[in-house]
Design an enzyme around this catalytic site. Structure first.
Site, short mmCIF file in Angstrom:
data_model
loop_
_atom_site.label_atom_id
_atom_site.label_comp_id
_atom_site.label_asym_id
_atom_site.label_seq_id
_atom_site.Cartn_x
_atom_site.Cartn_y
_atom_site.Cartn_z
N GLY A 13 0.86 -1.19 0.00
CA GLY A 13 0.00 0.00 0.00
C GLY A 13 0.89 1.23 0.00
O GLY A 13 1.80 1.35 -0.82
N GLU A 87 2.87 1.11 11.55
CA GLU A 87 1.93 0.04 11.21
C GLU A 87 1.19 -0.58 12.39
O GLU A 87 0.14 -1.18 12.20
CB GLU A 87 2.67 -1.07 10.45
CG GLU A 87 3.34 -0.60 9.17
CD GLU A 87 2.38 -0.12 8.11
OE1 GLU A 87 1.24 -0.64 8.04
OE2 GLU A 87 2.75 0.78 7.34
#
Length: 186
Positions: A13, A87
């Site tokens: 991504g 993350e």
């Protein structure tokens, strides 16, 4: 992996166009048994707890084309601290070492972040229509959820990566955004 041995990071991504860390080389790669999916309910960046949006996660099944970064082994601690801060904010992802195949054919282990299917933010495998419904109108601290989808798709196209499901979602969003708005009579 820690120490002076170089290591790989796999991005699927925003890590593909905004890695945020120094690397020695970047190469197209594929992860098998995992697929890119709008399967994470975003309650901060692209939605709110009351109106969550959707962002990408790596979910099981299929395969995923992305980018692999070879990172200097001496930078392991610094890069891993950065990736974990980026993350693992809500722990919807788990850090994993997965085998990937580089474009040149070599197989290497790589650090990546896979969605935790037991986490409350996991949205599951959605149809394109259900994803459009969740995304349309959701706004978070980083802006409208539609912008996230269009930006992601634009970057994937620049890298010559096709994601047909994400393209279906984007088309559904464009149709919704282009539809005339109905106004309540006053």
């Amino acid at each position: 992996m820690e120490g002076t041995t170089d290591f790989w990071v796999f991005g699927y991504g925003s890590l593909m166009w905004r890695p945020g860390f120094d690397y020695l080389e970047r190469e197209p790669a594929r992860a098998f048994g995992l697929r890119r999916s709008l399967c994470v309910r975003s309650q901060v960046h692209r939605g709110t707890p009351e109106r969550p949006g959707l962002v990408l996660g790596l979910d099981r099944g299929g395969s995923c084309r992305g980018l692999a970064y070879r990172v200097r082994g001496n930078d392991h601690g610094k890069v891993m601290a950065y990736l974990r801060a980026r993350e693992l904010v809500t722990n919807v992802y788990t850090e994993r070492i997965v085998p990937i195949r580089l474009e040149r054919g070599e197989r290497v282990p790589a650090v990546t972040y896979v969605v935790d299917r037991m986490h409350g933010q996991y949205a599951g495998a959605l149809s394109a229509e259900a994803a459009v419904e969740a995304i349309h109108g959701a706004v978070g601290g980083s802006g409208p959820n539609e912008d996230y989808v269009f930006n992601t798709l634009e970057h994937l196209h620049v890298m010559r990566i096709r994601d047909r499901w994400l393209e279906q979602v984007a088309e559904g969003l464009r149709l919704r955004l282009d539809a005339p708005q109905v106004r309540a009579a006053s």
